[in-house]
Motif scaffolding. Structure first.
Motif, PDB file in Angstrom:
ATOM      1  N   GLU A 189       0.799  -1.229   0.000  1.00 49.98           N
ATOM      2  CA  GLU A 189       0.000   0.000   0.000  1.00 49.98           C
ATOM      3  C   GLU A 189       0.834   1.283   0.000  1.00 49.98           C
ATOM      4  N   HIS A 190       2.148   1.153   0.079  1.00 54.30           N
ATOM      5  CA  HIS A 190       3.012   2.340   0.049  1.00 54.30           C
ATOM      6  C   HIS A 190       2.912   3.002  -1.332  1.00 54.30           C
ATOM      7  N   PRO A 191       2.792   4.332  -1.389  1.00 49.22           N
ATOM      8  CA  PRO A 191       2.635   4.998  -2.688  1.00 49.22           C
ATOM      9  C   PRO A 191       3.796   4.765  -3.655  1.00 49.22           C
ATOM     10  N   HIS A 192       4.981   4.496  -3.167  1.00 49.61           N
ATOM     11  CA  HIS A 192       6.129   4.259  -4.051  1.00 49.61           C
ATOM     12  C   HIS A 192       6.208   2.829  -4.565  1.00 49.61           C
ATOM     13  N   ALA A 193       5.356   1.958  -4.058  1.00 52.32           N
ATOM     14  CA  ALA A 193       5.393   0.549  -4.463  1.00 52.32           C
ATOM     15  C   ALA A 193       4.975   0.347  -5.913  1.00 52.32           C
ATOM     16  N   ARG A 194       4.236   1.245  -6.481  1.00 53.88           N
ATOM     17  CA  ARG A 194       3.732   1.103  -7.848  1.00 53.88           C
ATOM     18  C   ARG A 194       4.715   1.575  -8.916  1.00 53.88           C
ATOM     19  N   ASN A 195       5.826   2.139  -8.502  1.00 50.54           N
ATOM     20  CA  ASN A 195       6.799   2.688  -9.450  1.00 50.54           C
ATOM     21  C   ASN A 195       8.168   2.062  -9.214  1.00 50.54           C
ATOM     22  N   ARG A 196       8.622   1.273 -10.158  1.00 53.03           N
ATOM     23  CA  ARG A 196       9.904   0.566 -10.035  1.00 53.03           C
ATOM     24  C   ARG A 196      11.057   1.509  -9.670  1.00 53.03           C
ATOM     25  N   ARG A 197      11.022   2.726 -10.168  1.00 57.36           N
ATOM     26  CA  ARG A 197      12.109   3.672  -9.901  1.00 57.36           C
ATOM     27  C   ARG A 197      12.163   4.131  -8.445  1.00 57.36           C
ATOM     28  N   THR A 198      11.079   3.951  -7.714  1.00 54.38           N
ATOM     29  CA  THR A 198      11.065   4.390  -6.315  1.00 54.38           C
ATOM     30  C   THR A 198      11.143   3.230  -5.323  1.00 54.38           C
ATOM     31  N   TRP A 199      11.344   2.019  -5.826  1.00 55.26           N
ATOM     32  CA  TRP A 199      11.514   0.880  -4.926  1.00 55.26           C
ATOM     33  C   TRP A 199      12.785   1.045  -4.111  1.00 55.26           C
ATOM     34  N   ARG A 200      12.766   0.504  -2.921  1.00 58.78           N
ATOM     35  CA  ARG A 200      13.928   0.542  -2.036  1.00 58.78           C
ATOM     36  C   ARG A 200      14.679  -0.788  -2.040  1.00 58.78           C
ATOM     37  N   GLY A 201      14.199  -1.738  -2.810  1.00 57.66           N
ATOM     38  CA  GLY A 201      14.809  -3.062  -2.858  1.00 57.66           C
ATOM     39  C   GLY A 201      14.957  -3.568  -4.276  1.00 57.66           C
ATOM     40  N   THR A 202      15.577  -4.740  -4.401  1.00 54.89           N
ATOM     41  CA  THR A 202      15.905  -5.303  -5.712  1.00 54.89           C
ATOM     42  C   THR A 202      14.807  -6.169  -6.328  1.00 54.89           C
ATOM     43  N   ASN A 203      13.883  -6.672  -5.508  1.00 54.70           N
ATOM     44  CA  ASN A 203      12.770  -7.505  -5.985  1.00 54.70           C
ATOM     45  C   ASN A 203      13.229  -8.798  -6.650  1.00 54.70           C
ATOM     46  N   TRP A 204      14.273  -9.427  -6.127  1.00 50.88           N
ATOM     47  CA  TRP A 204      14.757 -10.674  -6.715  1.00 50.88           C
ATOM     48  C   TRP A 204      13.667 -11.736  -6.792  1.00 50.88           C
ATOM     49  N   LEU A 205      12.840 -11.871  -5.749  1.00 50.60           N
ATOM     50  CA  LEU A 205      11.795 -12.896  -5.789  1.00 50.60           C
ATOM     51  C   LEU A 205      10.782 -12.590  -6.884  1.00 50.60           C
ATOM     52  N   GLY A 206      10.387 -11.346  -6.992  1.00 53.21           N
ATOM     53  CA  GLY A 206       9.456 -10.970  -8.058  1.00 53.21           C
ATOM     54  C   GLY A 206      10.023 -11.259  -9.433  1.00 53.21           C
ATOM     55  N   GLU A 207      11.309 -10.961  -9.627  1.00 53.42           N
ATOM     56  CA  GLU A 207      11.956 -11.236 -10.916  1.00 53.42           C
ATOM     57  C   GLU A 207      11.976 -12.733 -11.202  1.00 53.42           C
ATOM     58  N   ILE A 208      12.305 -13.514 -10.194  1.00 49.84           N
ATOM     59  CA  ILE A 208      12.361 -14.973 -10.373  1.00 49.84           C
ATOM     60  C   ILE A 208      10.978 -15.520 -10.710  1.00 49.84           C
ATOM     61  N   LEU A 209       9.948 -15.071  -9.998  1.00 47.38           N
ATOM     62  CA  LEU A 209       8.597 -15.565 -10.269  1.00 47.38           C
ATOM     63  C   LEU A 209       8.101 -15.117 -11.640  1.00 47.38           C
ATOM     64  N   THR A 210       8.459 -13.921 -12.055  1.00 52.75           N
ATOM     65  CA  THR A 210       8.085 -13.449 -13.395  1.00 52.75           C
ATOM     66  C   THR A 210       8.767 -14.312 -14.458  1.00 52.75           C
ATOM     67  N   THR A 211      10.047 -14.596 -14.286  1.00 52.02           N
ATOM     68  CA  THR A 211      10.783 -15.460 -15.214  1.00 52.02           C
ATOM     69  C   THR A 211      10.196 -16.864 -15.219  1.00 52.02           C
TER      70      THR A 211
END
Length: 123
Positions: free
Chosen positions: A92-114
């Motif tokens: 629900e954080h407003p920056h969560a919807r914009n990849r450029r404002t993420w504070r992390g690398t999202n490795w799990l999201g990348e792996i699941l997308t792949t």
């Protein structure tokens, strides 16, 4: 965490991880692996997580269907406490919807997308 302990040949921690039923305790144990080398772990961890999720989603038709239903989207691990596997932000954080404002690398999201794309190709 078991694989982390195994890679660094810490049998004692590996056994404790297997004996634990608590993911948070397993994570804590993973932080105490002896002889840990970050560069070595970074070379291995993404494949380990990919392989584990491949097994999870190919063995459970309901989960596979749910993953495939996300087609066309970027998957995100919206975890405010995880800046490596997640984006370092709550969903629900407003920056969560914009990849450029993420504070992390999202490795799990990348792996699941792949993984999702790979499962689509297997059909």
């Amino acid at each position: 965490m078991y694989m982390k302990a195994s890679i660094f040949e810490d049998a004692e921690i590996a056994e404790k991880i297997l004996a634990s039923r608590s993911p948070s305790d397993q994570k804590k144990l993973g932080r105490s692996v002896k002889n840990f080398k970050a560069y070595q772990w970074q070379q291995a961890c993404k494949k380990i997580v990919y392989d584990a999720n491949y097994a999870k989603f190919t063995q459970n038709p309901e989960l596979k269907h749910a993953l495939l239903a996300t087609g066309g989207t970027t998957l995100v691990e919206a975890s405010p406490d995880d800046k490596i596997w997640g984006i370092g932000l709550a969903e629900e954080h407003p920056h969560a919807r914009n990849r450029r404002t993420w504070r992390g690398t999202n490795w799990l999201g990348e792996i699941l997308t792949t993984l999702r794309e790979d499962l689509i190709k297997e059909k």
